[in-house]
Design a protein around this motif. Structure first.
Motif, PDB file in Angstrom:
ATOM      1  N   MET A 191      -2.061  60.220  72.085  1.00  0.00           N
ATOM      2  CA  MET A 191      -3.473  59.285  72.656  1.00  0.00           C
ATOM      3  C   MET A 191      -2.382  57.692  73.090  1.00  0.00           C
ATOM      4  N   PRO A 192      -2.346  57.480  74.460  1.00  0.00           N
ATOM      5  CA  PRO A 192      -0.861  56.434  74.925  1.00  0.00           C
ATOM      6  C   PRO A 192      -1.428  55.579  73.709  1.00  0.00           C
ATOM      7  N   GLY A 193      -0.163  55.068  73.439  1.00  0.00           N
ATOM      8  CA  GLY A 193       0.143  53.435  73.244  1.00  0.00           C
ATOM      9  C   GLY A 193      -0.593  53.357  71.743  1.00  0.00           C
ATOM     10  N   TYR A 194      -0.451  54.723  70.550  1.00  0.00           N
ATOM     11  CA  TYR A 194      -0.829  54.429  69.593  1.00  0.00           C
ATOM     12  C   TYR A 194      -0.399  54.978  68.444  1.00  0.00           C
ATOM     13  N   PHE A 195      -0.209  56.546  68.872  1.00  0.00           N
ATOM     14  CA  PHE A 195       0.339  57.468  67.710  1.00  0.00           C
ATOM     15  C   PHE A 195       1.876  57.434  68.083  1.00  0.00           C
ATOM     16  N   LEU A 196       2.158  57.637  66.990  1.00  0.00           N
ATOM     17  CA  LEU A 196       4.328  57.405  66.301  1.00  0.00           C
ATOM     18  C   LEU A 196       3.961  58.551  66.368  1.00  0.00           C
ATOM     19  N   ARG A 197       5.062  58.997  66.641  1.00  0.00           N
ATOM     20  CA  ARG A 197       6.108  60.003  66.625  1.00  0.00           C
ATOM     21  C   ARG A 197       7.416  59.476  66.406  1.00  0.00           C
ATOM     22  N   PRO A 198       8.038  60.657  65.121  1.00  0.00           N
ATOM     23  CA  PRO A 198       8.005  61.232  64.375  1.00  0.00           C
ATOM     24  C   PRO A 198       7.940  60.441  63.250  1.00  0.00           C
ATOM     25  N   LEU A 199       6.925  59.754  62.835  1.00  0.00           N
ATOM     26  CA  LEU A 199       5.895  58.671  61.338  1.00  0.00           C
ATOM     27  C   LEU A 199       7.695  57.588  61.953  1.00  0.00           C
ATOM     28  N   ALA A 200       7.815  57.461  62.494  1.00  0.00           N
ATOM     29  CA  ALA A 200       8.656  55.746  62.866  1.00  0.00           C
ATOM     30  C   ALA A 200       7.743  55.135  63.326  1.00  0.00           C
ATOM     31  N   LEU A 201       7.891  54.226  63.349  1.00  0.00           N
ATOM     32  CA  LEU A 201       7.101  52.900  63.505  1.00  0.00           C
ATOM     33  C   LEU A 201       7.553  51.943  64.430  1.00  0.00           C
ATOM     34  N   CYS A 202       8.160  51.632  65.248  1.00  0.00           N
ATOM     35  CA  CYS A 202       9.273  50.378  66.518  1.00  0.00           C
ATOM     36  C   CYS A 202       7.695  49.143  67.210  1.00  0.00           C
ATOM     37  N   VAL A 203       8.130  48.465  66.167  1.00  0.00           N
ATOM     38  CA  VAL A 203       7.468  47.007  66.711  1.00  0.00           C
ATOM     39  C   VAL A 203       8.411  46.542  67.832  1.00  0.00           C
ATOM     40  N   VAL A 204       7.540  44.844  68.447  1.00  0.00           N
ATOM     41  CA  VAL A 204       8.105  44.857  69.656  1.00  0.00           C
ATOM     42  C   VAL A 204       9.531  44.235  69.479  1.00  0.00           C
ATOM     43  N   SER A 205      10.402  43.555  68.298  1.00  0.00           N
ATOM     44  CA  SER A 205      11.530  43.374  68.135  1.00  0.00           C
ATOM     45  C   SER A 205      12.573  44.298  68.106  1.00  0.00           C
ATOM     46  N   ALA A 206      11.768  45.539  68.122  1.00  0.00           N
ATOM     47  CA  ALA A 206      12.568  46.933  69.077  1.00  0.00           C
ATOM     48  C   ALA A 206      13.538  47.344  67.226  1.00  0.00           C
ATOM     49  N   VAL A 207      12.639  46.985  66.266  1.00  0.00           N
ATOM     50  CA  VAL A 207      13.589  46.977  64.691  1.00  0.00           C
ATOM     51  C   VAL A 207      12.217  48.324  64.415  1.00  0.00           C
ATOM     52  N   CYS A 208      13.107  49.957  63.554  1.00  0.00           N
ATOM     53  CA  CYS A 208      12.380  50.837  63.517  1.00  0.00           C
ATOM     54  C   CYS A 208      11.932  51.003  62.337  1.00  0.00           C
TER      55      CYS A 208
ATOM     56  N   LYS B 126       2.167  67.819  51.983  1.00  0.00           N
ATOM     57  CA  LYS B 126       3.186  67.036  51.116  1.00  0.00           C
ATOM     58  C   LYS B 126       3.217  67.067  49.555  1.00  0.00           C
ATOM     59  N   SER B 127       4.129  67.610  48.845  1.00  0.00           N
ATOM     60  CA  SER B 127       3.908  68.405  47.877  1.00  0.00           C
ATOM     61  C   SER B 127       3.961  67.281  46.422  1.00  0.00           C
ATOM     62  N   ASP B 128       3.835  67.408  45.647  1.00  0.00           N
ATOM     63  CA  ASP B 128       4.404  66.439  44.279  1.00  0.00           C
ATOM     64  C   ASP B 128       4.958  65.859  44.551  1.00  0.00           C
ATOM     65  N   ARG B 129       6.228  66.386  45.147  1.00  0.00           N
ATOM     66  CA  ARG B 129       7.491  66.132  45.252  1.00  0.00           C
ATOM     67  C   ARG B 129       8.272  65.483  46.182  1.00  0.00           C
ATOM     68  N   ASP B 130       7.897  65.037  47.015  1.00  0.00           N
ATOM     69  CA  ASP B 130       7.573  64.231  48.527  1.00  0.00           C
ATOM     70  C   ASP B 130       8.846  65.166  49.177  1.00  0.00           C
ATOM     71  N   SER B 131       8.333  66.365  48.890  1.00  0.00           N
ATOM     72  CA  SER B 131       8.498  67.298  50.101  1.00  0.00           C
ATOM     73  C   SER B 131       7.587  67.605  51.446  1.00  0.00           C
ATOM     74  N   TYR B 132       7.648  68.095  52.045  1.00  0.00           N
ATOM     75  CA  TYR B 132       7.362  68.109  53.248  1.00  0.00           C
ATOM     76  C   TYR B 132       6.976  69.783  53.299  1.00  0.00           C
TER      77      TYR B 132
ATOM     78  N   PRO C 271      10.503  70.899  57.081  1.00  0.00           N
ATOM     79  CA  PRO C 271      11.592  69.450  57.247  1.00  0.00           C
ATOM     80  C   PRO C 271      11.327  68.280  56.261  1.00  0.00           C
ATOM     81  N   PRO C 272      12.442  67.410  55.897  1.00  0.00           N
ATOM     82  CA  PRO C 272      12.500  67.111  55.072  1.00  0.00           C
ATOM     83  C   PRO C 272      11.779  65.860  55.261  1.00  0.00           C
ATOM     84  N   VAL C 273      10.957  65.440  56.105  1.00  0.00           N
ATOM     85  CA  VAL C 273      10.536  63.911  56.478  1.00  0.00           C
ATOM     86  C   VAL C 273       9.093  64.994  57.287  1.00  0.00           C
ATOM     87  N   LEU C 274       8.339  63.606  57.372  1.00  0.00           N
ATOM     88  CA  LEU C 274       6.935  63.852  57.710  1.00  0.00           C
ATOM     89  C   LEU C 274       7.015  64.654  58.952  1.00  0.00           C
TER      90      LEU C 274
END
Length: 224
Positions: free
Chosen positions: A5-22, A195-201, A221-224
């Motif tokens: 969905m353009p402009g909304y979904f952020l993959r792979p669970l990384a959030l990049c803001v306008v200041s280019a800080v991820c 996600k497991s109760d030990r923070d694995s996926y 994978p180690p992260v979501l």
């Protein structure tokens, strides 16, 4: 298969803001904020989205990828609404807190979409399932309805996967639904991310046969 969905979904669970800080949400943890910070976020949200109600705020402390320290990310959740059948949906608008003290300012950082099943009044739930890609309501309702049986089938597949075998007996809960490929040049499929109760996926790739889905492959994978 459905696209992003353009402009909304952020993959792979990384959030990049306008200041280019991820910000890596995989290492995020909920954090308590004071009443003033919470009020300032809601005031900023009301300014950006006048007339749009907020039913919940969630705050996380997220490490800055490629930088030092962490930043506070606040999410404002909209009221849930009815999708197809028993499906309920909502969205969270995310904001990152820039600066400190009197110089602190919120900056919008995108949206995340969530779903869950509720045949009642679509009440908000503590841990809705995140949509990493767009999934049609009718398909989404089906994979959510059979998530438990798909997980049990996937536990058998995990035994033959080196990365997954140590995790097969853990307690899992559904964290996200995705669309993608288990390997390069492989066919795209729906995937349930547990996600497991030990923070694995465990990412369970699905195969559709008629109107039914079956667990086709599993990766851990180690992260979501």
């Amino acid at each position: 298969m459905p696209g992003t969905m353009p402009g909304y979904f952020l993959r792979p669970l990384a959030l990049c803001v306008v200041s280019a800080v991820c910000l890596s949400a995989g290492a995020a943890g909920q954090v308590a904020v004071d009443a003033q910070q919470r009020a300032s976020l809601l005031a900023f949200y009301a300014q950006q989205y006048p007339g749009e109600p907020a039913v919940r705020t969630v705050f996380e402390s997220v490490p800055v990828v490629g930088g030092r320290g962490s930043e506070v990310v606040g999410s404002v959740e909209a009221p849930p609404y009815r999708g197809h059948g028993a499906l309920c949906r909502t969205q969270r608008t995310k904001f990152v807190l820039q600066g400190a003290g009197k110089q602190a300012r919120w900056q919008e950082a995108g949206m995340e979409y969530f779903a869950w099943l509720d045949r009642g009044t679509c009440r908000p739930v503590a841990e809705p399932v995140r949509m990493l890609q767009r999934v049609p309501d009718t398909e989404l309702e089906g994979v959510l309805l059979y998530q438990k049986s798909l997980l049990e089938r996937a536990r058998l597949l995990m035994a033959g996967n080196t990365a997954c075998a140590p995790l097969r007996a853990l307690k899992f809960s559904l964290a996200a639904v995705d669309v993608g490929a288990a390997a390069p040049r492989a066919e795209e499929r729906y995937a349930l991310v547990f996600k497991s109760d030990r923070d694995s996926y465990a990412r369970i790739w699905l195969r559709k046969s008629g109107a039914q889905y079956d667990a086709w492959n599993v990766t851990c994978p180690p992260v979501l």
